[in-house]
Design a protein around this motif. Sequence first.
Motif: not given
Ligand SMILES: [Mg+2]
Length: 178
Positions: A30-36, A114-117, A119-121
């Motif tokens: 998992t992503d950290l910022d704004n996801t967790l 993650g919350d960002q397409f 980067t995370d996705m």
């Molecule tokens: Mg994030």
Amino acid sequence: MSFWPTWKVSSIFTVTPAQLLARGKKYVLTDLDNTLIPWNQKDALDQVRDWAANLHQHGIEVIVVSNNNHARVAEALADLPIQFIARALKPLPVGIKRALAKFNIPAGQAVMVGDQFFTDMLAGTFAGVDTLIVSPLVHTDGWNTKINRLLEKPVRHFIRQREWTKPWAKERGHAKFK
Ligand SMILES: [Mg+2]
């Protein structure tokens, strides 16, 4: 391989052990910022601790894969029994691949959240793991993420509207993916 995230859900904290195990997933990257953790609140950790502990009891591990530097991630996760990979260079797949290698994870047993397409996705897709996109925990972002969000807006619209990205679970009202 699809360009689109595999699943969508409102929040990582709604993800249950039963849902993960039903999909053969034993590792949550998992992503950290704004996801967790909300990007502007360092003290919102109880929910993370409880959620991760519940998964752990069911044999599921949570591993943070963050673009932030080691010191920042270590500080954010200081009181949590969660391992991490820092400087992951998302959307490149290297950080996720490092996590898979370091913790001996078969790609098929992992899901990248993650919350960002952009980067995370994309990083998850390029690394060959299934992906789960969530709504950001808070909607007021730092300046660099604001620019990202502008790019993300039309993409998130498609993800919201279309079934190319499947709903992770049935959700209603406020809890829907945004
Ligand atoms: Mg994030």
